[in-house]
Design a protein around this motif. Sequence first.
Motif, short mmCIF file in Angstrom:
data_model
loop_
_atom_site.label_atom_id
_atom_site.label_comp_id
_atom_site.label_asym_id
_atom_site.label_seq_id
_atom_site.Cartn_x
_atom_site.Cartn_y
_atom_site.Cartn_z
N SER A 31 0.83 -1.21 0.00
CA SER A 31 0.00 0.00 0.00
C SER A 31 0.86 1.26 0.00
CB SER A 31 -0.94 0.02 1.21
OG SER A 31 -1.71 -1.17 1.24
N GLY A 34 2.19 1.72 -3.41
CA GLY A 34 1.15 2.29 -4.28
C GLY A 34 1.07 3.80 -4.12
N SER A 35 1.09 4.26 -2.88
CA SER A 35 1.04 5.71 -2.62
C SER A 35 2.24 6.41 -3.23
CB SER A 35 1.09 5.99 -1.11
OG SER A 35 -0.12 5.71 -0.52
N ALA A 233 -7.94 -6.00 -3.38
CA ALA A 233 -6.75 -5.49 -4.07
C ALA A 233 -5.70 -6.59 -4.17
CB ALA A 233 -6.18 -4.28 -3.31
N ILE A 240 -4.03 -0.97 -2.97
CA ILE A 240 -5.41 -0.52 -2.74
C ILE A 240 -5.72 0.79 -3.46
CG2 ILE A 240 -4.83 0.61 -0.52
CD1 ILE A 240 -7.69 -0.35 0.40
N ASN A 241 -4.72 1.69 -3.59
CA ASN A 241 -5.02 2.98 -4.23
C ASN A 241 -5.23 2.85 -5.73
OD1 ASN A 241 -2.26 2.55 -4.69
ND2 ASN A 241 -1.88 4.73 -4.92
N SER A 244 -8.98 1.18 -5.59
CA SER A 244 -10.02 2.04 -5.03
C SER A 244 -9.39 3.26 -4.36
CB SER A 244 -10.81 1.21 -4.00
OG SER A 244 -11.84 1.95 -3.46
N PRO A 245 -9.03 4.27 -5.18
CA PRO A 245 -8.30 5.42 -4.64
C PRO A 245 -9.07 6.21 -3.58
CG PRO A 245 -8.78 5.70 -7.01
CD PRO A 245 -9.23 4.33 -6.64
N SER A 247 -10.98 4.87 -1.24
CA SER A 247 -11.34 4.06 -0.06
C SER A 247 -10.65 4.60 1.19
CB SER A 247 -10.92 2.61 -0.29
OG SER A 247 -9.52 2.54 -0.50
N ALA A 250 -7.06 3.34 1.43
CA ALA A 250 -6.09 4.05 0.58
C ALA A 250 -5.74 5.41 1.20
CB ALA A 250 -6.68 4.25 -0.82
N TYR A 253 -3.25 4.93 4.15
CA TYR A 253 -1.86 4.65 3.76
C TYR A 253 -1.21 5.85 3.07
CZ TYR A 253 -1.47 -0.12 5.40
OH TYR A 253 -1.35 -1.23 6.20
N ASP A 254 -2.01 6.65 2.34
CA ASP A 254 -1.45 7.89 1.76
C ASP A 254 -0.93 8.79 2.88
OD1 ASP A 254 -1.95 7.27 -0.87
OD2 ASP A 254 -3.81 8.41 -1.01
#
Length: 265
Positions: A31, A34-35, A233, A240-241, A244-245, A247, A250, A253-254
């Motif tokens: 995650s 992804g961020s 995911a 996950i982002n 489903s950005p 969610s 997401a 974790y960002d």
Amino acid sequence: MVNASKTSDSMKIWTVVNQKGGVGKTTTTVSMAGSLSAQGYKVLLIDLDPHASLTYYLGYDAETLEKSVYDVFVSANDNIHPNASLHKTSLNNITLMPAHMALATLDKSFGSKPGKGLVIKKALDQLQGMFDVVIIDCPPVLGVLMVNGLVAADKIIIPTQTEHLAIRGLQRMLDTIRQLTGSLKASVMTLVVATLFDRRVNACIATYTGMRSEFNTSMWRGYIPVDTKFREASQKGVPINVLSPQSRGAFAYDKLTNELLKDAV
Ligand SMILES: Nc1ncnc2c1ncn2[C@@H]1O[C@H](COP(=O)(O)OP(=O)(O)OP(=O)(O)O)[C@@H](O)[C@H]1O
Ligand SMILES: [Mg+2]
């Protein structure tokens, strides 16, 4: 083999660790990657777990891979460049150094060699400038693999479930980290991150509050909520982002990733 382009600043190395299994280590690794990748950072993920969940998550089979992080360990003295163990992923900006089943034999075959804890740190020295952030996913076992992950880190992230019984295990984990990193670098930042947090459950809230007062500045002020999107995911092999950005998972974790980037935790 991957040829990533050079970036200017020195690579950040974040290690995700907990002796307890199933607390969200691999999910945290993917995650955060992804961020970072969504913001254009070049990321290297290293899978140090013989169970290879991260490797499978990103679409590789850890039984049949020709080159993996295992080769980095066994060829540590043969001057083979760790570049050979890098694999592209289908995700933008994310490169993987995968696990291999053979990693499970390392503690026996490698456990008494001098410099055994420094293999990953030295390999990353050779990859300096290729990535912005390296994230290392550790197995839930204190052994040569986890030690390598901890020794290489400049930040250590400890995902933990907000369960009463987790507190003692966490204290042990923090003591181990202090012993291992204390002799090497004084400035390793350690952050406990509450995962799988369910704010509808009173026991979760009580444990979270207790952890915050016990671990104080070592505990992240936010939390990662329970979110069914994580499982979805992982089935799709994306962070996950990407799935489903919008969610809650997401967003959480960002927030964590950005605070780690800014040294704001
Ligand atoms: N915040 C969350 N909400 C819902 N499900 C989650 C969350 N975080 C993780 N999970 C799910 O919990 C399971 C365990 O997570 P994960 O594999 O990340 O843990 P781990 O600590 O890496 O486990 P291991 O110690 O076995 O390597 C997975 O099925 C994952 O999809
Ligand atoms: Mg895992």
